[in-house]
Design a protein around this motif. Structure first.
Motif, mmCIF file in Angstrom:
data_model
loop_
_atom_site.group_PDB
_atom_site.id
_atom_site.type_symbol
_atom_site.label_atom_id
_atom_site.label_comp_id
_atom_site.label_asym_id
_atom_site.label_seq_id
_atom_site.Cartn_x
_atom_site.Cartn_y
_atom_site.Cartn_z
ATOM 1 N N GLN A 114 0.837 -1.191 0.000
ATOM 2 C CA GLN A 114 0.000 0.000 0.000
ATOM 3 C C GLN A 114 0.880 1.252 0.000
ATOM 4 N N GLN A 115 0.657 2.137 -0.972
ATOM 5 C CA GLN A 115 1.408 3.393 -0.987
ATOM 6 C C GLN A 115 0.807 4.339 0.051
ATOM 7 N N LEU A 116 1.647 4.788 0.980
ATOM 8 C CA LEU A 116 1.176 5.649 2.058
ATOM 9 C C LEU A 116 1.297 7.128 1.716
ATOM 10 N N ILE A 117 2.343 7.476 0.980
ATOM 11 C CA ILE A 117 2.561 8.877 0.643
ATOM 12 C C ILE A 117 3.549 8.964 -0.517
ATOM 13 N N ARG A 118 3.432 10.006 -1.310
ATOM 14 C CA ARG A 118 4.412 10.291 -2.352
ATOM 15 C C ARG A 118 4.946 11.690 -2.132
ATOM 16 N N LEU A 119 6.259 11.809 -2.181
ATOM 17 C CA LEU A 119 6.929 13.084 -1.975
ATOM 18 C C LEU A 119 7.618 13.487 -3.272
ATOM 19 N N ASP A 120 7.237 14.620 -3.840
ATOM 20 C CA ASP A 120 7.814 15.094 -5.100
ATOM 21 C C ASP A 120 8.797 16.222 -4.848
ATOM 22 N N THR A 121 9.978 16.075 -5.436
ATOM 23 C CA THR A 121 10.982 17.131 -5.410
ATOM 24 C C THR A 121 11.175 17.595 -6.839
ATOM 25 N N GLU A 122 10.668 18.785 -7.158
ATOM 26 C CA GLU A 122 10.766 19.240 -8.539
ATOM 27 C C GLU A 122 10.510 20.741 -8.653
ATOM 28 N N LYS A 123 11.145 21.312 -9.639
ATOM 29 C CA LYS A 123 10.869 22.667 -10.103
ATOM 30 C C LYS A 123 10.988 22.635 -11.618
ATOM 31 N N ASN A 124 10.108 23.344 -12.300
ATOM 32 C CA ASN A 124 10.228 23.396 -13.755
ATOM 33 C C ASN A 124 11.532 24.069 -14.137
ATOM 34 N N PHE A 125 12.285 23.416 -15.020
ATOM 35 C CA PHE A 125 13.586 23.948 -15.397
ATOM 36 C C PHE A 125 13.427 25.231 -16.214
ATOM 37 N N PRO A 126 14.338 26.182 -16.030
ATOM 38 C CA PRO A 126 14.224 27.475 -16.713
ATOM 39 C C PRO A 126 14.589 27.381 -18.184
ATOM 40 N N ALA A 127 14.209 28.427 -18.929
ATOM 41 C CA ALA A 127 14.433 28.453 -20.376
ATOM 42 C C ALA A 127 15.911 28.346 -20.730
ATOM 43 N N LYS A 128 16.787 28.903 -19.904
ATOM 44 C CA LYS A 128 18.218 28.867 -20.222
ATOM 45 C C LYS A 128 18.739 27.438 -20.267
ATOM 46 N N ASP A 129 18.221 26.573 -19.391
ATOM 47 C CA ASP A 129 18.631 25.167 -19.409
ATOM 48 C C ASP A 129 18.068 24.453 -20.631
ATOM 49 N N ALA A 130 16.811 24.787 -20.993
ATOM 50 C CA ALA A 130 16.200 24.184 -22.170
ATOM 51 C C ALA A 130 16.946 24.570 -23.444
ATOM 52 N N GLU A 131 17.478 25.783 -23.483
ATOM 53 C CA GLU A 131 18.247 26.216 -24.654
ATOM 54 C C GLU A 131 19.561 25.462 -24.765
ATOM 55 N N ILE A 132 20.196 25.187 -23.629
ATOM 56 C CA ILE A 132 21.416 24.370 -23.641
ATOM 57 C C ILE A 132 21.103 22.967 -24.135
ATOM 58 N N LEU A 133 19.960 22.433 -23.680
ATOM 59 C CA LEU A 133 19.529 21.105 -24.118
ATOM 60 C C LEU A 133 19.294 21.080 -25.628
ATOM 61 N N GLN A 134 18.712 22.144 -26.146
ATOM 62 C CA GLN A 134 18.448 22.206 -27.580
ATOM 63 C C GLN A 134 19.743 22.181 -28.381
ATOM 64 N N ARG A 135 20.751 22.888 -27.926
ATOM 65 C CA ARG A 135 22.048 22.872 -28.623
ATOM 66 C C ARG A 135 22.667 21.480 -28.565
ATOM 67 N N LEU A 136 22.494 20.801 -27.427
ATOM 68 C CA LEU A 136 23.027 19.445 -27.287
ATOM 69 C C LEU A 136 22.319 18.489 -28.248
ATOM 70 N N VAL A 137 21.014 18.633 -28.396
ATOM 71 C CA VAL A 137 20.265 17.798 -29.330
ATOM 72 C C VAL A 137 20.780 18.003 -30.754
ATOM 73 N N ASN A 138 21.043 19.247 -31.113
ATOM 74 C CA ASN A 138 21.581 19.524 -32.451
ATOM 75 C C ASN A 138 22.896 18.798 -32.693
ATOM 76 N N GLU A 139 23.721 18.684 -31.658
ATOM 77 C CA GLU A 139 25.007 17.997 -31.787
ATOM 78 C C GLU A 139 24.819 16.480 -31.912
ATOM 79 N N LEU A 140 23.823 15.944 -31.212
ATOM 80 C CA LEU A 140 23.628 14.495 -31.179
ATOM 81 C C LEU A 140 22.804 13.978 -32.349
ATOM 82 N N LEU A 141 22.070 14.851 -32.995
ATOM 83 C CA LEU A 141 21.119 14.457 -34.022
ATOM 84 C C LEU A 141 21.727 13.651 -35.181
ATOM 85 N N PRO A 142 22.914 14.004 -35.685
ATOM 86 C CA PRO A 142 23.452 13.249 -36.829
ATOM 87 C C PRO A 142 23.651 11.759 -36.553
ATOM 88 N N GLU A 143 23.826 11.381 -35.293
ATOM 89 C CA GLU A 143 24.080 9.976 -34.962
ATOM 90 C C GLU A 143 22.809 9.190 -34.675
#
Length: 246
Positions: A114-143
């Motif tokens: 029986q699950q008694l409780i769930r504890l979430d640790t989270e904050k929505n990541f800011p746009a600056k981190d998402a932009e870094i992720l987008q550049r990383l995707v561009n680098e990985l895409l050819p493979e």
């Protein structure tokens, strides 16, 4: 009749999205806390599992594919645990480490199944981190042979429409597991995979199976996607595109 799984060993999949660590604490419960009317759990074991986009990567590895998992995490111990889970099954890990933002973690306390409780640790990541992720995707895409975007609305895919556009520019098939009540950012995806509730929120609640197919085909046309796969729970799935019946 046995299930025949295709040979995915040469398939290179890039999985991008919201990464999560699922923690489970197991133990027995024999008394109520004197501090508050809650059960006291004597923790006997703990388990970490990959969640979100990381779970997609692990499932693909188990099917035999080559998987690269890409997303945003915190610079913390939970990120190390998630990295270890992925690498232990052979996934390639490409993390963007966010300053001052934690790895998204969901901790569950269970006793006697029986699950008694769930504890979430989270904050929505800011746009600056998402932009870094987008550049990383561009680098990985050819493979990559195919790209999967796993969106849980946590900020990693802040500009997913731009990510989809660059994937299509490089002729990479794009699969999207969507989130939210607005599917317009997913325009141009190859395949979209909402669940039934998500589908109804966008397309409307169908009156019958025939209307369900019509609504699904209309959504394909509106979003310029090739295929829509709606998960229907116990009823299975609906697979449809703008040109064919389900």
């Amino acid at each position: 009749m046995s299930l025949i799984i295709p040979d995915f060993s040469q398939l290179r999949v890039l999985i991008v999205g919201d990464l999560m660590l699922d923690q489970y604490w197991f133990g027995s419960t024999a008394r109520i806390s004197p501090e508050a009317p809650v059960p006291v759990v004597n923790v006997s074991s703990r388990e970490n599992r990959a969640g979100g986009a990381a779970n997609v990567a692990i499932n693909l590895i188990r099917l035999g594919a080559q998987a690269t998992c890409c997303g945003i995490v915190g610079d913390d111990d939970n990120a190390k645990a998630l990295k270890g889970l992925l690498e232990s099954v052979g996934a390639t890990v490409e993390f963007v480490y966010s300053d001052h933002y934690p790895t998204i973690t969901k901790s569950r306390v269970l006793s006697v199944n029986q699950q008694l409780i769930r504890l979430d640790t989270e904050k929505n990541f800011p746009a600056k981190d998402a932009e870094i992720l987008q550049r990383l995707v561009n680098e990985l895409l050819p493979e990559a042979d195919v790209v999967i975007f796993s969106d849980y609305g946590k900020g990693s895919l802040f500009k997913i429409e731009e990510l989809i556009a660059v994937c299509r520019k490089h002729h990479k098939p794009v699969f999207v597991d969507p989130k939210g009540n607005d599917f317009s950012p997913y325009v141009g995806a190859t395949v979209l995979t909402p669940n039934y509730a998500e589908f109804c929120a966008i397309a409307g609640t169908p009156t019958d199976d025939s209307n369900l197919i019509d609504l699904a085909r209309s959504l394909c046309i509106d979003l310029k996607i090739e295929t829509l796969i709606v998960t229907l729970g116990e009823r299975g799935i609906l697979l449809v595109d703008e040109n064919t019946d389900a």
